[in-house]
Design a protein around this motif. Structure first.
Motif, short mmCIF file in Angstrom:
data_model
loop_
_atom_site.label_atom_id
_atom_site.label_comp_id
_atom_site.label_asym_id
_atom_site.label_seq_id
_atom_site.Cartn_x
_atom_site.Cartn_y
_atom_site.Cartn_z
N MET A 19 0.83 -1.21 0.00
CA MET A 19 0.00 0.00 0.00
C MET A 19 0.87 1.26 0.00
O MET A 19 0.59 2.21 -0.73
CB MET A 19 -0.89 -0.04 1.25
N GLU A 20 1.94 1.24 0.79
CA GLU A 20 2.82 2.42 0.86
C GLU A 20 3.63 2.59 -0.43
O GLU A 20 3.98 3.71 -0.79
CB GLU A 20 3.76 2.34 2.07
N GLN A 21 3.92 1.49 -1.10
CA GLN A 21 4.58 1.61 -2.41
C GLN A 21 3.63 2.27 -3.41
O GLN A 21 4.03 3.13 -4.20
CB GLN A 21 5.00 0.23 -2.91
N GLN A 46 5.50 16.77 1.41
CA GLN A 46 5.77 16.41 2.82
C GLN A 46 5.32 14.97 3.09
O GLN A 46 6.02 14.18 3.74
CB GLN A 46 5.01 17.37 3.75
N HIS A 47 4.16 14.60 2.53
CA HIS A 47 3.64 13.26 2.77
C HIS A 47 4.43 12.19 2.01
O HIS A 47 4.46 11.03 2.43
CB HIS A 47 2.15 13.18 2.45
N ILE A 48 5.09 12.58 0.91
CA ILE A 48 5.98 11.64 0.23
C ILE A 48 7.13 11.26 1.17
O ILE A 48 7.46 10.09 1.32
CB ILE A 48 6.53 12.23 -1.10
N GLU A 50 7.08 11.37 4.43
CA GLU A 50 6.50 10.53 5.49
C GLU A 50 6.28 9.10 4.99
O GLU A 50 6.58 8.13 5.69
CB GLU A 50 5.16 11.13 5.96
N THR A 51 5.81 9.00 3.75
CA THR A 51 5.54 7.68 3.17
C THR A 51 6.82 6.86 3.05
O THR A 51 6.83 5.66 3.34
CB THR A 51 4.87 7.87 1.78
N LEU A 52 7.93 7.52 2.66
CA LEU A 52 9.20 6.80 2.53
C LEU A 52 9.69 6.30 3.89
O LEU A 52 10.21 5.18 3.99
CB LEU A 52 10.26 7.70 1.86
N SER A 53 9.50 7.11 4.94
CA SER A 53 9.93 6.62 6.26
C SER A 53 8.97 5.55 6.80
O SER A 53 9.40 4.64 7.51
CB SER A 53 10.11 7.78 7.25
N GLN A 54 7.72 5.61 6.40
CA GLN A 54 6.78 4.54 6.77
C GLN A 54 7.20 3.22 6.12
O GLN A 54 7.16 2.16 6.76
CB GLN A 54 5.35 4.91 6.32
N GLN A 55 7.62 3.30 4.86
CA GLN A 55 8.10 2.10 4.17
C GLN A 55 9.26 1.48 4.93
O GLN A 55 9.34 0.26 5.10
CB GLN A 55 8.53 2.42 2.75
N ILE A 108 -8.07 4.51 3.57
CA ILE A 108 -7.69 3.10 3.44
C ILE A 108 -6.47 2.84 4.34
O ILE A 108 -6.40 1.84 5.05
CB ILE A 108 -7.37 2.75 1.97
N GLU A 109 -5.53 3.78 4.33
CA GLU A 109 -4.34 3.64 5.16
C GLU A 109 -4.68 3.67 6.65
O GLU A 109 -4.16 2.89 7.44
CB GLU A 109 -3.33 4.75 4.82
N ILE A 110 -5.59 4.57 7.01
CA ILE A 110 -6.03 4.66 8.41
C ILE A 110 -6.65 3.32 8.84
O ILE A 110 -6.34 2.79 9.92
CB ILE A 110 -7.03 5.83 8.60
N GLN A 138 0.22 10.14 11.22
CA GLN A 138 0.62 10.84 9.98
C GLN A 138 -0.46 10.71 8.92
O GLN A 138 -0.71 11.65 8.17
CB GLN A 138 1.94 10.26 9.46
N GLU A 139 -1.10 9.55 8.87
CA GLU A 139 -2.19 9.34 7.89
C GLU A 139 -3.42 10.14 8.31
O GLU A 139 -4.09 10.75 7.47
CB GLU A 139 -2.55 7.85 7.79
N VAL A 140 -3.70 10.13 9.61
CA VAL A 140 -4.85 10.89 10.12
C VAL A 140 -4.68 12.37 9.83
O VAL A 140 -5.60 13.06 9.38
CB VAL A 140 -5.02 10.65 11.65
FE LIG Z 1 1.16 6.02 4.38
#
Ligand SMILES: [Fe+2]
Length: 170
Positions: A19-21, A46-48, A50-55, A108-110, A138-140
């Motif tokens: 999902m994060e990919q 900014q969310h990109i 965050e998404t990379l660190s979530q991965q 969906i992420e939440i 971060q998703e919220v």
């Molecule tokens: Fe995410």
């Protein structure tokens, strides 16, 4: 055949990674197309990050749980399947539909991380629980931002569109 909470949790972690990919490619495509919506573009960028660190966090969880390399290889297929499940919704040049799709995707992420937190708790995996509890806000926050800013995006889009600017849509 019995399936343990831990096995389900690992399965859902893999889904979250896929999902994060998908999130990464969707957000990057959106950011690169946006021209006249700098505030939206900045928030997406900014969310990109965050998404990379979530991965990375999810990768660490999967490593720690001894998820095999062959399973990691399947992640690309999972990501593709996940994207297909969302249909053509995410493939748009238009800023309003793109923002709506992002808003849906954040939810969906939440749902995914809320699920994972409960599963990690049931599996007694404090580290996975901690990772997902770190990601969820971060998703919220992104969902909230999109919700609060969608009216402005729509208003700006309609004004540009009425001015017959052919680049209004992005
Ligand atoms: Fe995410």
């Amino acid at each position: 055949m019995m399936t343990s909470p831990r096995e389900h949790m690992i399965d859902w972690l893999k889904d979250a990674y896929a999902m994060e990919q998908h999130a990464e490619s969707m957000l990057k495509a959106q950011a690169s197309r946006l021209e006249h919506y700098p505030k939206l573009k900045q928030r997406i960028e900014q969310h990109i990050d965050e998404t990379l660190s979530q991965q990375k966090l999810l990768e660490q969880c999967l490593d720690r749980l001894n998820s095999s390399p062959s399973t990691i290889k399947n992640l690309a297929a999972r990501a593709a399947a996940f994207g297909q499940a969302l249909g053509g919704m995410t493939v748009t040049d238009e800023v309003v539909k793109g923002s709506m799709a992002s808003y849906v995707f954040e939810h969906i992420e939440i749902a995914a991380y809320t699920t994972l937190i409960a599963a990690a708790r049931a599996a007694g995996d404090a580290e996975t629980q901690r990772c997902c509890e770190q990601i969820l806000p971060q998703e919220v926050e992104m969902a909230r931002w999109l919700h609060d800013n969608l009216p402005d995006v729509v208003t700006a889009y309609l004004a540009r569109s009425a001015g017959e600017r052919d680049d209004a849509k992005r």
